[in-house]
Write a protein that holds these residues in place. Structure first.
Motif, PDB file in Angstrom:
ATOM      1  N   LYS A  48     117.803  38.081 -10.296  1.00 34.62           N
ATOM      2  CA  LYS A  48     117.222  39.255  -9.623  1.00 34.62           C
ATOM      3  C   LYS A  48     117.663  39.435  -8.171  1.00 34.62           C
ATOM      4  CE  LYS A  48     115.631  41.174 -12.233  1.00 34.62           C
ATOM      5  NZ  LYS A  48     116.516  41.733 -13.320  1.00 34.62           N
ATOM      6  N   ALA A  49     118.764  38.792  -7.807  1.00 38.54           N
ATOM      7  CA  ALA A  49     119.237  38.902  -6.425  1.00 38.54           C
ATOM      8  C   ALA A  49     120.281  39.998  -6.237  1.00 38.54           C
ATOM      9  CB  ALA A  49     119.816  37.564  -5.974  1.00 38.54           C
ATOM     10  N   GLY A  50     120.677  40.674  -7.333  1.00 39.54           N
ATOM     11  CA  GLY A  50     121.695  41.705  -7.192  1.00 39.54           C
ATOM     12  C   GLY A  50     122.950  41.433  -8.012  1.00 39.54           C
ATOM     13  N   THR A  51     122.807  40.629  -9.033  1.00 35.65           N
ATOM     14  CA  THR A  51     123.924  40.237  -9.906  1.00 35.65           C
ATOM     15  C   THR A  51     124.640  41.447 -10.515  1.00 35.65           C
ATOM     16  OG1 THR A  51     122.214  38.714 -10.717  1.00 35.65           O
ATOM     17  CG2 THR A  51     124.436  38.470 -11.629  1.00 35.65           C
ATOM     18  N   THR A  52     123.847  42.334 -11.085  1.00 31.23           N
ATOM     19  CA  THR A  52     124.421  43.463 -11.814  1.00 31.23           C
ATOM     20  C   THR A  52     125.135  44.414 -10.852  1.00 31.23           C
ATOM     21  OG1 THR A  52     122.429  43.246 -13.155  1.00 31.23           O
ATOM     22  CG2 THR A  52     123.838  45.148 -13.602  1.00 31.23           C
ATOM     23  N   ARG A 132     119.153  37.106  -2.094  1.00 28.48           N
ATOM     24  CA  ARG A 132     118.205  38.171  -1.740  1.00 28.48           C
ATOM     25  C   ARG A 132     116.974  37.511  -1.136  1.00 28.48           C
ATOM     26  NH1 ARG A 132     115.803  42.597  -6.116  1.00 28.48           N
ATOM     27  NH2 ARG A 132     114.974  44.042  -4.561  1.00 28.48           N
ATOM     28  N   SER A 140     110.727  41.248  -7.888  1.00 26.63           N
ATOM     29  CA  SER A 140     111.656  41.729  -8.898  1.00 26.63           C
ATOM     30  C   SER A 140     111.608  40.833 -10.140  1.00 26.63           C
ATOM     31  CB  SER A 140     113.069  41.752  -8.317  1.00 26.63           C
ATOM     32  OG  SER A 140     113.977  42.292  -9.251  1.00 26.63           O
ATOM     33  N   TYR A 193     121.844  40.849  -0.530  1.00 31.94           N
ATOM     34  CA  TYR A 193     121.322  42.110  -1.076  1.00 31.94           C
ATOM     35  C   TYR A 193     120.955  43.075   0.056  1.00 31.94           C
ATOM     36  CZ  TYR A 193     118.361  45.192  -3.924  1.00 31.94           C
ATOM     37  OH  TYR A 193     117.814  46.284  -4.559  1.00 31.94           O
ATOM     38  N   VAL A 227     128.157  53.010  -7.652  1.00 32.53           N
ATOM     39  CA  VAL A 227     127.196  51.903  -7.667  1.00 32.53           C
ATOM     40  C   VAL A 227     125.925  52.198  -6.862  1.00 32.53           C
ATOM     41  CG1 VAL A 227     129.015  50.212  -8.079  1.00 32.53           C
ATOM     42  CG2 VAL A 227     128.208  50.602  -5.733  1.00 32.53           C
ATOM     43  N   MET A 232     123.581  53.929 -10.995  1.00 32.19           N
ATOM     44  CA  MET A 232     123.531  52.771 -11.902  1.00 32.19           C
ATOM     45  C   MET A 232     122.307  52.850 -12.814  1.00 32.19           C
ATOM     46  SD  MET A 232     125.254  49.523  -9.954  1.00 32.19           S
ATOM     47  CE  MET A 232     124.666  48.379 -11.193  1.00 32.19           C
ATOM     48  N   MET A 254     116.590  48.618 -13.793  1.00 30.41           N
ATOM     49  CA  MET A 254     116.832  49.182 -12.462  1.00 30.41           C
ATOM     50  C   MET A 254     115.490  49.734 -12.000  1.00 30.41           C
ATOM     51  SD  MET A 254     120.034  48.817 -11.840  1.00 30.41           S
ATOM     52  CE  MET A 254     121.380  48.185 -12.846  1.00 30.41           C
ATOM     53  N   ARG A 255     114.740  48.928 -11.321  1.00 30.35           N
ATOM     54  CA  ARG A 255     113.330  49.211 -11.088  1.00 30.35           C
ATOM     55  C   ARG A 255     113.134  50.049  -9.830  1.00 30.35           C
ATOM     56  NH1 ARG A 255     109.137  46.785  -8.403  1.00 30.35           N
ATOM     57  NH2 ARG A 255     110.723  45.551  -7.345  1.00 30.35           N
ATOM     58  N   LYS A 256     113.399  49.455  -8.651  1.00 27.06           N
ATOM     59  CA  LYS A 256     113.226  50.198  -7.391  1.00 27.06           C
ATOM     60  C   LYS A 256     114.464  50.137  -6.510  1.00 27.06           C
ATOM     61  CE  LYS A 256     108.320  50.452  -6.450  1.00 27.06           C
ATOM     62  NZ  LYS A 256     107.228  49.969  -5.592  1.00 27.06           N
ATOM     63  N   GLY A 257     115.088  48.962  -6.478  1.00 29.27           N
ATOM     64  CA  GLY A 257     116.296  48.826  -5.668  1.00 29.27           C
ATOM     65  C   GLY A 257     116.032  48.974  -4.181  1.00 29.27           C
TER      66      GLY A 257
END
Ligand code: A3P
Length: 293
Positions: A48-52, A132, A140, A193, A227, A232, A254-257
């Protein structure tokens, strides 16, 4: 794939001192013996640190020009295999990585640094570790565990909060993960992140310097806009909506970002407790993560 019967939620257990679930340990020997190639790129993160986000950036940078159809026909988890993943009835991440036809191969792992197959170090692969801030990372992760049948039950927020601080999470303690990787920081490139949120273009430039790419201004603009969070979120090939194990009615991938969403979850007392504990666990002052920007 769609017909796959969903396995029951896994249980955490101690694996070489790290709390794990069997989905990421069952293929241990094969994963440890993975043969990296010198041009492989490893994307390493605590979940959940920004992998995707970083995976999509790299895939667009490398293949957006030469094979753009990849990006519109293959979901991110096929373009960037998750090395240690071993879910019944699915091809293992290790086999997927072995069979990747691309050069370079982009490979994802959530392993703490001591679990990374030694071949990546021996081959001098480029490694990118994304970190992150712990508070947003926790929030997250909480939503992820609620929506993902492949993870242990999240429980209620208060118990999750305690479990996160205790390190009883899949892939272990956030604090150990981040500290462990930070100790080897000379051997890879770090991304944060919060920096990416602050200025995605600047961070893409830094990444390009590290991997030795010089995209044209137009190419870079295409990546930067491709991106952005909303793009995304709406991109079926990047948003995980094709994985039945995830229940988007509970929470989308992709919840809140955002940076600072923790403020909507931490009580004042929890925040004080968290900060006092954080200070004890994160002694290296060279590592500064921003939980507000
Ligand atoms: P939130 O749950 O806080 O929204 P990972 O890919 O490591 O599992 O991390 C997922 C987190 O990164 C989620 O955080 C997700 O929304 C966020 N994320 C993914 N793509 C993003 C993007 N393009 N911009 C900002 N955040 C993004």
């Amino acid at each position: 794939f769609d017909k796959m019967e969903l396995p029951p939620r896994p249980k955490l257990f101690d694996f070489h001192g790290v709390s794990m679930v069997h989905f990421f340990t069952q293929n241990w020997e094969n994963v440890q013996n993975f043969q990296a190639r010198p041009d492989d790129i490893l994307i390493a993160t605590y979940p959940k640190a920004g992998t995707t986000w970083v995976s999509q950036i790299l895939d667009m940078l490398y293949f957006g020009q030469t094979s753009p159809e990849r990006l519109t026909t293959l979901p991110i988890y096929e373009r960037v295999p998750f090395l240690e993943m071993t879910i019944p009835n699915l091809v293992t991440g290790k086999d997927q990585a072995d069979e990747l036809p691309t050069t370079p191969r982009l490979i994802k792992t959530h392993f703490p640094v001591q679990f990374v197959p030694k071949s990546f170090w021996e081959q001098n692969c480029r490694i990118i570790y994304v970190a992150r801030n712990a508070k947003d990372n926790m929030v997250s992760y909480y939503h992820f565990d609620c929506m993902n049948q492949g993870q242990p039950e999240a429980g209620d927020w208060n118990s999750f909060f305690q479990r996160f601080m205790d390190g009883n999470m899949v892939f272990g303690s956030w604090y150990d993960h981040v500290n462990g990787w930070w100790k080897k920081k000379e051997t890879y490139s770090n991304m944060f992140y919060e920096d990416m949120i602050e200025d995605t273009g600047r961070e893409i430039d830094k990444l390009c310097t590290f991997i030795g790419l010089s995209p044209s201004a137009e190419e870079k603009e295409k990546v930067t806009s491709g991106v952005q969070f909303d793009n995304m979120k709406n991109n079926k090939m990047a948003n995980y909506s094709t994985l039945p194990i995830m229940n988007f009615k509970v929470s989308p991938f992709m919840r809140k970002g955002k940076v600072g969403d923790w403020k909507n979850y931490f009580t004042v007392a929890q925040n004080e407790q968290f900060d006092a504990d954080y200070k004890k666990k994160m002694k290296d002052r060279t590592l500064q993560l921003r939980c507000v920007i």
